[in-house]
Design a protein around this motif. Structure first.
Motif, PDB file in Angstrom:
ATOM      1  N   HIS A  65     -58.314  16.440  37.846  1.00 44.74           N
ATOM      2  CA  HIS A  65     -57.875  15.662  36.675  1.00 44.74           C
ATOM      3  C   HIS A  65     -56.595  14.883  37.035  1.00 44.74           C
ATOM      4  O   HIS A  65     -56.454  13.697  36.704  1.00 44.74           O
ATOM      5  CB  HIS A  65     -57.639  16.622  35.502  1.00 44.74           C
ATOM      6  N   LEU A  66     -55.684  15.551  37.745  1.00 41.58           N
ATOM      7  CA  LEU A  66     -54.440  14.872  38.159  1.00 41.58           C
ATOM      8  C   LEU A  66     -54.720  13.731  39.130  1.00 41.58           C
ATOM      9  O   LEU A  66     -54.105  12.664  39.061  1.00 41.58           O
ATOM     10  CB  LEU A  66     -53.479  15.879  38.810  1.00 41.58           C
TER      11      LEU A  66
ATOM     12  N   GLU B  98     -64.844  14.770  33.830  1.00 40.18           N
ATOM     13  CA  GLU B  98     -63.868  15.430  32.944  1.00 40.18           C
ATOM     14  C   GLU B  98     -64.571  16.519  32.140  1.00 40.18           C
ATOM     15  O   GLU B  98     -65.630  16.270  31.557  1.00 40.18           O
ATOM     16  CB  GLU B  98     -63.298  14.402  31.962  1.00 40.18           C
TER      17      GLU B  98
ATOM     18  N   ILE C  81     -55.786  10.780  37.198  1.00 41.29           N
ATOM     19  CA  ILE C  81     -54.633  10.083  36.590  1.00 41.29           C
ATOM     20  C   ILE C  81     -53.941   9.208  37.648  1.00 41.29           C
ATOM     21  O   ILE C  81     -53.592   8.057  37.388  1.00 41.29           O
ATOM     22  CB  ILE C  81     -53.634  11.097  35.988  1.00 41.29           C
TER      23      ILE C  81
ATOM     24  N   TRP D  98     -60.085   8.751  27.304  1.00 39.60           N
ATOM     25  CA  TRP D  98     -58.720   9.239  27.034  1.00 39.60           C
ATOM     26  C   TRP D  98     -58.185   8.554  25.759  1.00 39.60           C
ATOM     27  O   TRP D  98     -57.307   9.094  25.108  1.00 39.60           O
ATOM     28  CB  TRP D  98     -57.806   8.994  28.235  1.00 39.60           C
TER      29      TRP D  98
ATOM     30  N   THR E 263     -55.007  10.483  24.309  1.00 41.17           N
ATOM     31  CA  THR E 263     -53.942  10.544  25.322  1.00 41.17           C
ATOM     32  C   THR E 263     -53.634   9.162  25.932  1.00 41.17           C
ATOM     33  O   THR E 263     -52.770   9.042  26.791  1.00 41.17           O
ATOM     34  CB  THR E 263     -54.300  11.540  26.449  1.00 41.17           C
TER      35      THR E 263
ATOM     36  N   SER F  95     -59.842  20.597  28.668  1.00 42.10           N
ATOM     37  CA  SER F  95     -58.747  21.510  29.069  1.00 42.10           C
ATOM     38  C   SER F  95     -57.947  20.953  30.232  1.00 42.10           C
ATOM     39  O   SER F  95     -57.427  21.729  31.057  1.00 42.10           O
ATOM     40  CB  SER F  95     -59.231  22.908  29.464  1.00 42.10           C
ATOM     41  N   GLY F  96     -57.882  19.637  30.358  1.00 42.87           N
ATOM     42  CA  GLY F  96     -57.114  19.036  31.455  1.00 42.87           C
ATOM     43  C   GLY F  96     -57.714  19.301  32.830  1.00 42.87           C
ATOM     44  O   GLY F  96     -57.016  19.282  33.840  1.00 42.87           O
ATOM     45  N   LYS F  97     -59.030  19.523  32.880  1.00 44.05           N
ATOM     46  CA  LYS F  97     -59.684  19.760  34.177  1.00 44.05           C
ATOM     47  C   LYS F  97     -60.788  18.737  34.419  1.00 44.05           C
ATOM     48  O   LYS F  97     -61.367  18.200  33.468  1.00 44.05           O
ATOM     49  CB  LYS F  97     -60.325  21.147  34.186  1.00 44.05           C
TER      50      LYS F  97
ATOM     51  N   TYR G 226     -63.621  20.235  23.547  1.00 48.05           N
ATOM     52  CA  TYR G 226     -62.202  20.606  23.697  1.00 48.05           C
ATOM     53  C   TYR G 226     -61.390  20.171  22.464  1.00 48.05           C
ATOM     54  O   TYR G 226     -60.551  20.919  21.958  1.00 48.05           O
ATOM     55  CB  TYR G 226     -61.668  19.954  24.973  1.00 48.05           C
TER      56      TYR G 226
ATOM     57  N   LYS H  80     -57.703  21.586  37.537  1.00 45.83           N
ATOM     58  CA  LYS H  80     -56.631  20.703  37.053  1.00 45.83           C
ATOM     59  C   LYS H  80     -56.326  19.639  38.113  1.00 45.83           C
ATOM     60  O   LYS H  80     -55.972  18.511  37.811  1.00 45.83           O
ATOM     61  CB  LYS H  80     -55.375  21.526  36.752  1.00 45.83           C
TER      62      LYS H  80
END
Ligand SMILES: Cc1cc2nc3c(=O)[nH]c(=O)nc-3n(C[C@H](O)[C@H](O)[C@H](O)COP(=O)(O)OP(=O)(O)OC[C@H]3O[C@@H](n4cnc5c(N)ncnc54)[C@H](O)[C@@H]3O)c2cc1C
Length: 382
Positions: free
Chosen positions: A367-368, A336, A371, A48, A53, A339-341, A167, A364
Motif C-alpha cells: 500500500h505504501l 487494495e 502511495i 481513495w 483519503t 485496512s491500509g494494505k 473496510y 502495508k
C-alpha cells in the motif's frame, strides 16, 4: 527534416509517450498532445476519493503544465482521424502529422444497459463523488458492486472497491447491517491471470464476508424502485449500487475504420504498429490477443510500457538509429484490500501457453509503495 508527432489522448499512455518523445528528440521536432479535457486523472487513486483519503484535486493535474517541457498541449474533442491524408480534426482545428500515436482509451458505454447513468458509476469521478455522498448517508442494507460486462479496465478494480467498501462499513460500525456482494459477468476474478490468481482473489473477498456471484450480465437498472435485472432473469433489490459500466472503443476510432473484429484497434503486439504506416495505438483502445486466445487486460501499466516502446521506436527512426525495442507483455498491478494494505500481482502476460502471474499477499508495504508510485507519477510526468 523536422517532424510532427501527434498524440491523441492525455491519459496514461499519451502522457508517457509525449514525455518520452520530448526527452529523446531535440526541439526542432514538434510533439503535440490533444485531449478533450485540460487535465490528466490518475485512475489508480480514484477509489481513495471514494474512501475519503484523496480529493479530486489531489488525483488530477493540468495538462496545460506540459508546455514548460516543450510539449504542445491542445484541448479539443477529436472528431476525425484520417490516416490516408495524415490529418486529425479536433474542435475547429485540423492537425497534420508525420507520426500518430492513438491513446484514446476506452469509453464508458452507459447506453448498453437500460436505465444506467453516471450516478452509479464506479469508474468516473462524478459517479465516485455521487457514491461517496450516498455512502455518507448509508446506515445499512444491500450494497452491490456490479461488473456489467467484459472487457473492462483494470480487472482488479471491482474487487478492490468491494474490499474498500467492506473496510469503510467496518470503520463505521455498520458492517453487520450490510449485505455486501459482487455481481460480475466474468467467470472468475482477473480471469486472464489464470485460475490460481482467480481463486486467491475470490478467497480474499469471501474471507471478508463479501458474496461473489459470477457469470451474470446486467441488463437493466431501475434507480427509482431500487432494482437491478440480470440476463438470467434475476431481479434484485438494492440500496447502494456501484457499477462498472460496459466499455467500448471511442466512436472516432470506429468512424476512421481503425477497429478490428474484437471492437478494438488491432496492433502488432510487440511494436504497437497499426496496419497504417507511421500510426501506432497504445493502451486501452488496443485489442491484443494473447497466445491463449484471451485479450491483454486494459491496464495503465501496459499503456505506460507500450508508450515507452513506441516513443523509442519513433525517436530511433527519426534519428536514423538502429534501435528496435519491443513490448514484452510484462506488467504488475496493486490490489487494495482495505485496512491500509495491498497485494501485488505481477508477471508476463505474453508467456506461452498462458500468462505467468504471481501474487504477493496483502501487506502495508505494498500500500505504501502504491502511495509512492502515485507521487512519482505526478513528479515524473508533470
Ligand atoms: C478505478 C480504476 C482504477 C485503476 N487502477 C489501475 C491500477 O492500479 N493499475 C493499472 O495499471 N491500471 C489501472 N486502471 C486502468 C488504467 O487507468 C487504464 O488502463 C489507463 O488509464 C489506460 O490508459 P490509456 O492512455 O489507454 O487511456 P486513458 O487513460 O483512459 O486516456 C484516454 C484519454 O483520451 C481522451 N479522449 C478520449 N476520446 C477523446 C476524444 N474523442 N477527443 C479528445 N480526447 C479524447 C480522454 O479524455 C482520456 O484522457 C484503473 C482504472 C480505473 C477506472
Amino acid at each position: 527534416m523536422a517532424k510532427t508527432i501527434l498524440i491523441l489522448g492525455g491519459g496514461a499512455g499519451g502522457l508517457v509517450a509525449a514525455n518520452e518523445l520530448r526527452q529523446k528528440l531535440n526541439g526542432e521536432h514538434k510533439i503535440v498532445l490533444i485531449d478533450q479535457n485540460d487535465y490528466h486523472l490518475f485512475y489508480p487513486s480514484l477509489f481513495w476519493v471514494l474512501e475519503g483519503t484523496r480529493t479530486p484535486e489531489q488525483i488530477t493535474k493540468k495538462l496545460t503544465g506540459l508546455a514548460k517541457k516543450g510539449i504542445d498541449f491542445r484541448q479539443g474533442i477529436i472528431t476525425k482521424i484520417d490516416v490516408i491524408e495524415k490529418k486529425v480534426e479536433a474542435g475547429a482545428l485540423s492537425y497534420s502529422y508525420d507520426y500518430l500515436i492513438i491513446a484514446l482509451g476506452a469509453r464508458l458505454n452507459y447506453d448498453a444497459v437500460e436505465g444506467l447513468g453516471a450516478e452509479n458509476c464506479l469508474y468516473a469521478l462524478p459517479g465516485i463523488l455521487d457514491i461517496r455522498k450516498r455512502l455518507n448517508e448509508f446506515s445499512g442494507g444491500k450494497a452491490y458492486v456490479v461488473v456489467a460486462s467484459v472487457p473492462f479496465r483494470c480487472p482488479a478494480a471491482p474487487y478492490e472497491a468491494a474490499m474498500l467498501l467492506n473496510y469503510f462499513f467496518r470503520q463505521r460500525g455498520i458492517r453487520d447491517k450490510v449485505d455486501l456482494r459482487v455481481f460480475t459477468a466474468e467467470d472468475q476474478p482477473m480471469a486472464v491471470a489464470g485460475p490460481k490468481i482467480g481463486a486467491s482473489v475470490r478467497g480474499m473477498i469471501e474471507n471478508q464476508g463479501i458474496k461473489y456471484q459470477p457469470k451474470v450480465r446486467l441488463t437493466s437498472v431501475d434507480n427509482r424502485s431500487g432494482k437491478i435485472f440480470f440476463d438470467n432473469g434475476e431481479k434484485i433489490d438494492f440500496d447502494l449500487l456501484a457499477i462498472v459500466p460496459p466499455h467500448k472503443a471511442p466512436e472516432v476510432a470506429k468512424e476512421a475504420g481503425l477497429l478490428g473484429d474484437s471492437g478494438w484497434v488491432p496492433v502488432n503486439p510487440s511494436t504497437l504498429e497499426t496496419k497504417h504506416p507511421g500510426v501506432f495505438a497504445i493502451g486501452d483502445i488496443t485489442g491484443i490477443k494473447l497466445p491463449n486466445g484471451k485479450a491483454l487486460p486494459k491496464a495503465g501499466v501496459f499503456a505506460h510500457y507500450e508508450a515507452k516502446v513506441v516513443a523509442e521506436r519513433i525517436a530511433a527512426e527519426i534519428e536514423g538509429k538502429k534501435l528496435a525495442p519491443k513490448f514484452n507483455g510484462w506488467g504488475s498491478c496493486f490490489l487494495e484490500v482495505g485496512s491500509g494494505k495491498a497485494g501485488l500481482a505481477f508477471g508476463n502476460f505474453y508467456a506461452k501457453p498462458d500468462p505467468k502471474v504471481t501474487m504477493f499477499p496483502p501487506l502495508k508495504f505494498w500500500h505504501l509503495i502504491k502511495i509512492l508510485f502515485e507521487k512519482w507519477w505526478f513528479y515524473k510526468w508533470f
